[in-house]
Scaffold this motif. Structure first.
Motif, PDB file in Angstrom:
ATOM      1  N   ALA A 170      14.407  19.880  56.480  1.00  0.00           N
ATOM      2  CA  ALA A 170      15.692  19.580  57.238  1.00  0.00           C
ATOM      3  C   ALA A 170      16.009  18.154  57.303  1.00  0.00           C
ATOM      4  O   ALA A 170      17.440  18.054  57.263  1.00  0.00           O
ATOM      5  N   GLY A 171      15.210  17.151  57.312  1.00  0.00           N
ATOM      6  CA  GLY A 171      15.757  16.013  56.902  1.00  0.00           C
ATOM      7  C   GLY A 171      16.394  15.818  55.613  1.00  0.00           C
ATOM      8  O   GLY A 171      17.655  14.972  55.352  1.00  0.00           O
ATOM      9  N   GLN A 172      16.150  16.202  54.481  1.00  0.00           N
ATOM     10  CA  GLN A 172      16.739  16.451  53.294  1.00  0.00           C
ATOM     11  C   GLN A 172      18.103  16.942  53.164  1.00  0.00           C
ATOM     12  O   GLN A 172      19.215  16.433  52.771  1.00  0.00           O
ATOM     13  N   ILE A 173      18.155  17.993  53.928  1.00  0.00           N
ATOM     14  CA  ILE A 173      19.729  18.725  54.183  1.00  0.00           C
ATOM     15  C   ILE A 173      20.520  17.858  54.954  1.00  0.00           C
ATOM     16  O   ILE A 173      21.783  17.627  54.677  1.00  0.00           O
ATOM     17  N   GLN A 174      20.053  17.418  56.044  1.00  0.00           N
ATOM     18  CA  GLN A 174      20.782  16.223  56.770  1.00  0.00           C
ATOM     19  C   GLN A 174      21.329  15.088  55.959  1.00  0.00           C
ATOM     20  O   GLN A 174      22.298  14.573  56.126  1.00  0.00           O
ATOM     21  N   ALA A 175      20.524  14.717  55.176  1.00  0.00           N
ATOM     22  CA  ALA A 175      20.792  13.392  54.273  1.00  0.00           C
ATOM     23  C   ALA A 175      21.993  13.776  53.355  1.00  0.00           C
ATOM     24  O   ALA A 175      22.871  13.019  52.977  1.00  0.00           O
ATOM     25  N   ARG A 176      21.874  14.898  52.799  1.00  0.00           N
ATOM     26  CA  ARG A 176      22.962  15.481  51.981  1.00  0.00           C
ATOM     27  C   ARG A 176      24.177  15.692  52.735  1.00  0.00           C
ATOM     28  O   ARG A 176      25.329  15.765  52.114  1.00  0.00           O
ATOM     29  N   LYS A 177      24.237  15.982  54.001  1.00  0.00           N
ATOM     30  CA  LYS A 177      25.604  16.148  54.615  1.00  0.00           C
ATOM     31  C   LYS A 177      26.186  15.005  54.963  1.00  0.00           C
ATOM     32  O   LYS A 177      27.270  15.188  55.046  1.00  0.00           O
ATOM     33  N   ASP A 178      25.515  13.908  55.247  1.00  0.00           N
ATOM     34  CA  ASP A 178      26.094  12.565  55.346  1.00  0.00           C
ATOM     35  C   ASP A 178      26.301  11.781  54.179  1.00  0.00           C
ATOM     36  O   ASP A 178      25.311  11.093  53.927  1.00  0.00           O
ATOM     37  N   PRO A 179      27.184  11.936  53.650  1.00  0.00           N
ATOM     38  CA  PRO A 179      27.561  10.999  52.411  1.00  0.00           C
ATOM     39  C   PRO A 179      27.674   9.503  52.943  1.00  0.00           C
ATOM     40  O   PRO A 179      27.981   9.217  53.808  1.00  0.00           O
ATOM     41  N   PRO A 180      27.205   8.815  51.855  1.00  0.00           N
ATOM     42  CA  PRO A 180      27.177   7.257  52.221  1.00  0.00           C
ATOM     43  C   PRO A 180      28.804   6.685  52.288  1.00  0.00           C
ATOM     44  O   PRO A 180      29.657   7.639  51.704  1.00  0.00           O
ATOM     45  N   LEU A 181      29.131   5.637  52.850  1.00  0.00           N
ATOM     46  CA  LEU A 181      30.657   5.346  52.988  1.00  0.00           C
ATOM     47  C   LEU A 181      31.032   4.759  51.445  1.00  0.00           C
ATOM     48  O   LEU A 181      30.406   4.115  50.711  1.00  0.00           O
ATOM     49  N   SER A 182      32.426   5.270  51.553  1.00  0.00           N
ATOM     50  CA  SER A 182      32.928   5.150  50.134  1.00  0.00           C
ATOM     51  C   SER A 182      33.594   3.544  50.125  1.00  0.00           C
ATOM     52  O   SER A 182      33.923   3.039  51.325  1.00  0.00           O
ATOM     53  N   PRO A 183      33.989   3.091  49.052  1.00  0.00           N
ATOM     54  CA  PRO A 183      34.639   1.881  49.116  1.00  0.00           C
ATOM     55  C   PRO A 183      36.079   1.870  49.859  1.00  0.00           C
ATOM     56  O   PRO A 183      36.068   0.817  50.711  1.00  0.00           O
ATOM     57  N   ALA A 184      36.673   2.842  50.033  1.00  0.00           N
ATOM     58  CA  ALA A 184      37.955   3.017  51.035  1.00  0.00           C
ATOM     59  C   ALA A 184      37.414   2.970  52.369  1.00  0.00           C
ATOM     60  O   ALA A 184      38.098   2.289  53.287  1.00  0.00           O
ATOM     61  N   ASP A 185      36.149   3.430  52.754  1.00  0.00           N
ATOM     62  CA  ASP A 185      35.851   3.659  53.846  1.00  0.00           C
ATOM     63  C   ASP A 185      35.579   2.200  54.420  1.00  0.00           C
ATOM     64  O   ASP A 185      35.909   1.676  55.612  1.00  0.00           O
ATOM     65  N   LEU A 186      34.704   1.250  53.593  1.00  0.00           N
ATOM     66  CA  LEU A 186      34.467   0.178  53.742  1.00  0.00           C
ATOM     67  C   LEU A 186      35.642  -0.751  54.120  1.00  0.00           C
ATOM     68  O   LEU A 186      35.674  -1.652  54.928  1.00  0.00           O
ATOM     69  N   LYS A 187      36.608  -0.597  53.254  1.00  0.00           N
ATOM     70  CA  LYS A 187      37.682  -1.392  53.410  1.00  0.00           C
ATOM     71  C   LYS A 187      38.454  -1.254  54.676  1.00  0.00           C
ATOM     72  O   LYS A 187      39.072  -2.164  55.267  1.00  0.00           O
ATOM     73  N   VAL A 188      38.759  -0.127  54.947  1.00  0.00           N
ATOM     74  CA  VAL A 188      39.370   0.404  56.209  1.00  0.00           C
ATOM     75  C   VAL A 188      38.456  -0.247  57.508  1.00  0.00           C
ATOM     76  O   VAL A 188      38.982  -0.942  58.377  1.00  0.00           O
ATOM     77  N   LEU A 189      37.098  -0.167  57.453  1.00  0.00           N
ATOM     78  CA  LEU A 189      36.319  -0.919  58.503  1.00  0.00           C
ATOM     79  C   LEU A 189      36.469  -2.108  58.425  1.00  0.00           C
ATOM     80  O   LEU A 189      36.688  -2.713  59.554  1.00  0.00           O
ATOM     81  N   GLU A 190      36.584  -2.935  57.167  1.00  0.00           N
ATOM     82  CA  GLU A 190      36.800  -4.410  57.203  1.00  0.00           C
ATOM     83  C   GLU A 190      38.165  -4.854  57.918  1.00  0.00           C
ATOM     84  O   GLU A 190      38.078  -5.637  58.530  1.00  0.00           O
ATOM     85  N   GLU A 191      39.306  -3.776  57.639  1.00  0.00           N
ATOM     86  CA  GLU A 191      40.567  -4.516  58.077  1.00  0.00           C
ATOM     87  C   GLU A 191      40.379  -4.120  59.775  1.00  0.00           C
ATOM     88  O   GLU A 191      41.051  -4.854  60.488  1.00  0.00           O
ATOM     89  N   SER A 192      39.878  -3.047  60.074  1.00  0.00           N
ATOM     90  CA  SER A 192      39.793  -2.827  61.399  1.00  0.00           C
ATOM     91  C   SER A 192      38.950  -4.024  62.269  1.00  0.00           C
ATOM     92  O   SER A 192      39.300  -4.352  63.224  1.00  0.00           O
ATOM     93  N   ALA A 193      37.970  -4.471  61.676  1.00  0.00           N
ATOM     94  CA  ALA A 193      37.171  -5.649  62.095  1.00  0.00           C
ATOM     95  C   ALA A 193      37.980  -6.930  62.309  1.00  0.00           C
ATOM     96  O   ALA A 193      37.960  -7.591  63.133  1.00  0.00           O
TER      97      ALA A 193
END
Length: 124
Positions: free
Chosen positions: A27-50
């Protein structure tokens, strides 16, 4: 007979624990596959928001500081020179009794005299 029954119970408990742990890992491995790591675009948006939030925080902080400084300046303008208590007055009052009618501090009430005595005690 009791020994065989006890061994079967222990084997059953071990088998159940093994299946439970295996199921939790799966169950933990399935959940880990569902939540992909943050992409560079996501990190950029997060940085701009901060950065935007920090800029807003700085603006609000500067506005609050300006309002406080303005209020302090207004208060200083409204203080009359005779309202400022002299240190020498505090020394004289600390040496006299609260109900002393010497006339030296006729303008002061008993509460003000007590306040000056308290200030003198704090200054020591």
């Amino acid at each position: 007979m009791d020994t065989i029954f006890s061994i079967l119970v222990v084997v059953g408990i071990c088998y159940g624990a093994y299946r439970g742990i295996k199921w939790m890992l799966h169950a933990g491995q399935i959940q880990a596959r569902k939540d992909p790591p943050l992409s560079p675009a996501d990190l950029k948006v997060l940085e701009e928001s901060a950065a935007r939030l920090m800029a807003d925080l700085r603006a609000v902080t500067d506005e609050c500081i300006a309002r406080i400084e303005s209020a302090c300046a207004d208060a200083e303008r409204h203080i009359r020179p005779q309202d400022i208590v002299d240190v020498e007055d505090i020394r004289k009052v600390s040496q006299m009794d609260t109900h002393d009618k010497s006339g030296e501090f006729d303008g002061l009430t008993n509460g003000e005299i007590e306040l000056l005595k308290g200030l003198k005690a704090i200054s020591r």
